[in-house]
Design a protein around this motif. Structure first.
Motif, PDB file in Angstrom:
ATOM      1  N   SER A 154       0.873  -1.442   0.075  1.00  0.00           N
ATOM      2  CA  SER A 154       0.133   0.155  -0.299  1.00  0.00           C
ATOM      3  C   SER A 154       0.637   1.318  -0.017  1.00  0.00           C
ATOM      4  O   SER A 154       0.106   2.523  -0.224  1.00  0.00           O
ATOM      5  CB  SER A 154      -0.699   0.509   0.858  1.00  0.00           C
ATOM      6  OG  SER A 154       0.082  -0.219   2.572  1.00  0.00           O
ATOM      7  N   SER A 176     -13.832  -8.030  -4.940  1.00  0.00           N
ATOM      8  CA  SER A 176     -13.476  -6.655  -4.282  1.00  0.00           C
ATOM      9  C   SER A 176     -12.156  -6.101  -4.487  1.00  0.00           C
ATOM     10  O   SER A 176     -11.272  -6.198  -5.061  1.00  0.00           O
ATOM     11  CB  SER A 176     -12.661  -7.864  -2.860  1.00  0.00           C
ATOM     12  OG  SER A 176     -12.156  -7.434  -2.269  1.00  0.00           O
ATOM     13  N   GLN A 177     -12.058  -4.827  -4.128  1.00  0.00           N
ATOM     14  CA  GLN A 177     -11.770  -4.249  -5.104  1.00  0.00           C
ATOM     15  C   GLN A 177     -10.598  -3.071  -3.807  1.00  0.00           C
ATOM     16  O   GLN A 177     -11.075  -2.926  -2.634  1.00  0.00           O
ATOM     17  CB  GLN A 177     -12.083  -2.276  -5.871  1.00  0.00           C
ATOM     18  CG  GLN A 177     -12.923  -3.096  -7.063  1.00  0.00           C
ATOM     19  CD  GLN A 177     -11.999  -3.661  -8.163  1.00  0.00           C
ATOM     20  OE1 GLN A 177     -10.676  -3.030  -8.411  1.00  0.00           O
ATOM     21  NE2 GLN A 177     -12.344  -4.627  -8.515  1.00  0.00           N
ATOM     22  N   PRO A 178      -9.521  -2.745  -3.886  1.00  0.00           N
ATOM     23  CA  PRO A 178      -8.756  -1.871  -3.039  1.00  0.00           C
ATOM     24  C   PRO A 178      -9.562  -0.150  -2.433  1.00  0.00           C
ATOM     25  O   PRO A 178     -10.126  -0.128  -3.678  1.00  0.00           O
ATOM     26  CB  PRO A 178      -7.502  -1.625  -3.686  1.00  0.00           C
ATOM     27  CG  PRO A 178      -7.257  -2.776  -4.745  1.00  0.00           C
ATOM     28  CD  PRO A 178      -8.833  -2.543  -5.316  1.00  0.00           C
ATOM     29  N   VAL A 225      -4.420  -9.491   1.793  1.00  0.00           N
ATOM     30  CA  VAL A 225      -3.441  -8.404   1.109  1.00  0.00           C
ATOM     31  C   VAL A 225      -4.358  -7.058   1.629  1.00  0.00           C
ATOM     32  O   VAL A 225      -5.491  -7.101   1.993  1.00  0.00           O
ATOM     33  CB  VAL A 225      -4.183  -8.611  -0.333  1.00  0.00           C
ATOM     34  CG1 VAL A 225      -6.200  -8.080  -0.544  1.00  0.00           C
ATOM     35  CG2 VAL A 225      -3.660  -7.028  -1.132  1.00  0.00           C
ATOM     36  N   TYR A 239      -3.232  -7.162  -5.033  1.00  0.00           N
ATOM     37  CA  TYR A 239      -4.630  -6.672  -5.160  1.00  0.00           C
ATOM     38  C   TYR A 239      -4.657  -8.117  -5.902  1.00  0.00           C
ATOM     39  O   TYR A 239      -4.974  -9.314  -6.326  1.00  0.00           O
ATOM     40  CB  TYR A 239      -5.668  -5.889  -5.275  1.00  0.00           C
ATOM     41  CG  TYR A 239      -6.617  -6.127  -4.556  1.00  0.00           C
ATOM     42  CD1 TYR A 239      -8.020  -6.655  -4.413  1.00  0.00           C
ATOM     43  CD2 TYR A 239      -6.564  -4.902  -3.106  1.00  0.00           C
ATOM     44  CE1 TYR A 239      -8.624  -6.798  -3.499  1.00  0.00           C
ATOM     45  CE2 TYR A 239      -7.576  -5.106  -2.202  1.00  0.00           C
ATOM     46  CZ  TYR A 239      -8.829  -5.790  -2.303  1.00  0.00           C
ATOM     47  OH  TYR A 239      -9.788  -5.646  -1.308  1.00  0.00           O
ATOM     48  N   GLN A 299      -6.048  -3.499   2.522  1.00  0.00           N
ATOM     49  CA  GLN A 299      -6.468  -3.440   1.470  1.00  0.00           C
ATOM     50  C   GLN A 299      -6.700  -1.631   0.913  1.00  0.00           C
ATOM     51  O   GLN A 299      -7.306  -1.277   0.140  1.00  0.00           O
ATOM     52  CB  GLN A 299      -8.217  -3.896   1.780  1.00  0.00           C
ATOM     53  CG  GLN A 299      -9.278  -3.415   1.304  1.00  0.00           C
ATOM     54  CD  GLN A 299     -10.270  -3.234   1.989  1.00  0.00           C
ATOM     55  OE1 GLN A 299     -10.592  -3.113   3.300  1.00  0.00           O
ATOM     56  NE2 GLN A 299     -11.729  -3.478   1.114  1.00  0.00           N
ATOM     57  N   ALA A 316      -9.289  -9.232   3.457  1.00  0.00           N
ATOM     58  CA  ALA A 316      -8.969  -8.001   2.851  1.00  0.00           C
ATOM     59  C   ALA A 316      -8.973  -7.228   3.565  1.00  0.00           C
ATOM     60  O   ALA A 316     -10.039  -6.962   4.827  1.00  0.00           O
ATOM     61  CB  ALA A 316     -10.194  -6.827   1.185  1.00  0.00           C
ATOM     62  N   LEU A 332      -1.371  -0.657  -4.650  1.00  0.00           N
ATOM     63  CA  LEU A 332      -2.721  -1.206  -3.945  1.00  0.00           C
ATOM     64  C   LEU A 332      -2.895  -2.271  -4.930  1.00  0.00           C
ATOM     65  O   LEU A 332      -4.014  -4.012  -5.209  1.00  0.00           O
ATOM     66  CB  LEU A 332      -4.358  -0.505  -4.108  1.00  0.00           C
ATOM     67  CG  LEU A 332      -3.438  -0.074  -2.906  1.00  0.00           C
ATOM     68  CD1 LEU A 332      -5.245   0.967  -2.132  1.00  0.00           C
ATOM     69  CD2 LEU A 332      -3.446  -0.714  -1.537  1.00  0.00           C
ATOM     70  N   ARG A 333      -3.117  -1.414  -6.994  1.00  0.00           N
ATOM     71  CA  ARG A 333      -3.534  -2.384  -7.633  1.00  0.00           C
ATOM     72  C   ARG A 333      -2.582  -3.777  -8.296  1.00  0.00           C
ATOM     73  O   ARG A 333      -2.954  -4.574  -8.309  1.00  0.00           O
ATOM     74  CB  ARG A 333      -3.663  -1.272  -8.983  1.00  0.00           C
ATOM     75  CG  ARG A 333      -3.444  -2.056 -10.342  1.00  0.00           C
ATOM     76  CD  ARG A 333      -3.823  -1.318 -11.136  1.00  0.00           C
ATOM     77  NE  ARG A 333      -2.893  -1.000 -11.826  1.00  0.00           N
ATOM     78  CZ  ARG A 333      -2.903  -0.267 -13.094  1.00  0.00           C
ATOM     79  NH1 ARG A 333      -3.836   0.299 -13.138  1.00  0.00           N
ATOM     80  NH2 ARG A 333      -1.837   0.343 -13.527  1.00  0.00           N
ATOM     81  N   LYS A 361      -5.549 -11.977  -5.913  1.00  0.00           N
ATOM     82  CA  LYS A 361      -6.659 -12.464  -6.467  1.00  0.00           C
ATOM     83  C   LYS A 361      -5.781 -13.612  -7.650  1.00  0.00           C
ATOM     84  O   LYS A 361      -6.698 -14.299  -7.136  1.00  0.00           O
ATOM     85  CB  LYS A 361      -8.086 -11.359  -7.080  1.00  0.00           C
ATOM     86  CG  LYS A 361      -8.313 -11.232  -6.935  1.00  0.00           C
ATOM     87  CD  LYS A 361      -9.012  -9.485  -7.267  1.00  0.00           C
ATOM     88  CE  LYS A 361     -10.122  -8.896  -6.820  1.00  0.00           C
ATOM     89  NZ  LYS A 361     -10.947  -8.457  -8.101  1.00  0.00           N
TER      90      LYS A 361
END
Length: 229
Positions: A10, A212-214, A63, A77, A65, A93, A73-74, A81
Motif C-alpha cells: 500500500s 473486491s477492490q482496493p 491483502v 490486489y 486493502q 482484505a 494496491l493494484r 486475487k
C-alpha cells in the motif's frame, strides 16, 4: 489454525509474509522505495515455494486493502486475487490503517482510554487517517484530513492519542496538545497482518475474489477539495 500468505503493497514498502499457527515462518520486504512491480511477484512466489517445500498448504491469502498508493494496491490486489483464484482459497482484505495499529498494540504500553490514529501521508499537510480505540473499534472512519493545530482536538481533549504511520511526522510539527503522542518508525508490513487475518478466518469474513477492490487514495480527492474551499 491456518497457513496464510500476506501481501502488503500500500505504500513505498513492499512486503510479503507467510504465517502458520500464529507465527511468521517466511518474510521478505523491501523498504528502499516503490518497486512493487519488480519485487512483489518474486516475494509472493518465494513465499509460496517456502510453504510448499515444507509441505504446508496455504489456507488463505490476505491483502492490505488501503488506503494507499493506487499502483501499489493494484499490484498487491492482482497478486492476491490470482493466488486465491488459482488455489481456490479464501481472500482476506484488511484495512491498511488497522494493519498499522498492530505493532503499536503489541509493542507499546498504552493507557486504557488511549486512542490510536494511524496516518498515511498525502500531499502537503494532507493525511489519510482513522481513529480507533485499543480494541480496534472504529471511533472515526477513514477520512482525508488537512492537518492544523486544531486537528483531532475533540479526541485529544478526551485523553491520550497516539499518532503513527508515515503521515505522522509532519503532524508532530503542528499538533502540540499535551495528550498528543507520536510513535516513529511504524510502517504497514505483511508480517503484522496475521493477527487480523486470523480473526477474519475465525469470523469467516472473506472478500469476494471477483468483486473486491482496493481502497484507493484517489477516492478522497473530492473530499479534500471540498475541505480546501
Amino acid at each position: 489454525m491456518s497457513c496464510i500468505l500476506h501481501i502488503e503493497t500500500s505504500t513505498k514498502v513492499c512486503s510479503v509474509a507467510v504465517s502458520q499457527d500464529g507465527a511468521i515462518i517466511f518474510e521478505q520486504q523491501d523498504t528502499n522505495g516503490p518497486a512493487h512491480a519488480v519485487n512483489s511477484g518474486v516475494f509472493v512466489q518465494e513465499g509460496i515455494s517456502f510453504a510448499e517445500s515444507h509441505a504446508i498448504p496455504l489456507d488463505a491469502v490476505a491483502v492490505s486493502q488501503g488506503p494507499g498508493s493506487y499502483t501499489g494496491l493494484r499490484i498487491g490486489y492482482s497478486l492476491a486475487k490470482g493466488v486465491a483464484y488459482a488455489r481456490n482459497i479464501p481472500l482476506i482484505a484488511l484495512p491498511t490503517l488497522k494493519v498499522l495499529c498492530v505493532p503499536v498494540l503489541l509493542r507499546h504500553e498504552l493507557e486504557e482510554d488511549a486512542l490510536l490514529v494511524p496516518m498515511i501521508d498525502a500531499r502537503r499537510m494532507e493525511v489519510y487517517a482513522a481513529v480507533y480505540d485499543r480494541s480496534l473499534r472504529e471511533i472515526r472512519p477513514v477520512s482525508a484530513d488537512i492537518v492544523d493545530a486544531n486537528s483531532y482536538l475533540e479526541y485529544l481533549e478526551r485523553g491520550p492519542v497516539y499518532f503513527f504511520g508515515d503521515g505522522s511526522a509532519k503532524c508532530q510539527e503542528v499538533i502540540k496538545h499535551p495528550n498528543a503522542h507520536f510513535i516513529p518508525g511504524i510502517e504497514p508490513l505483511a508480517k503484522n497482518m496475521f493477527p487480523l487475518a486470523e480473526q477474519a478466518i475465525a469470523r469467516q469474513d472473506y472478500a469476494d475474489v471477483a468483486y473486491s477492490q482496493p481502497f484507493y487514495l484517489k477516492e478522497f480527492q473530492a473530499t479534500v477539495g471540498k475541505k480546501l474551499l
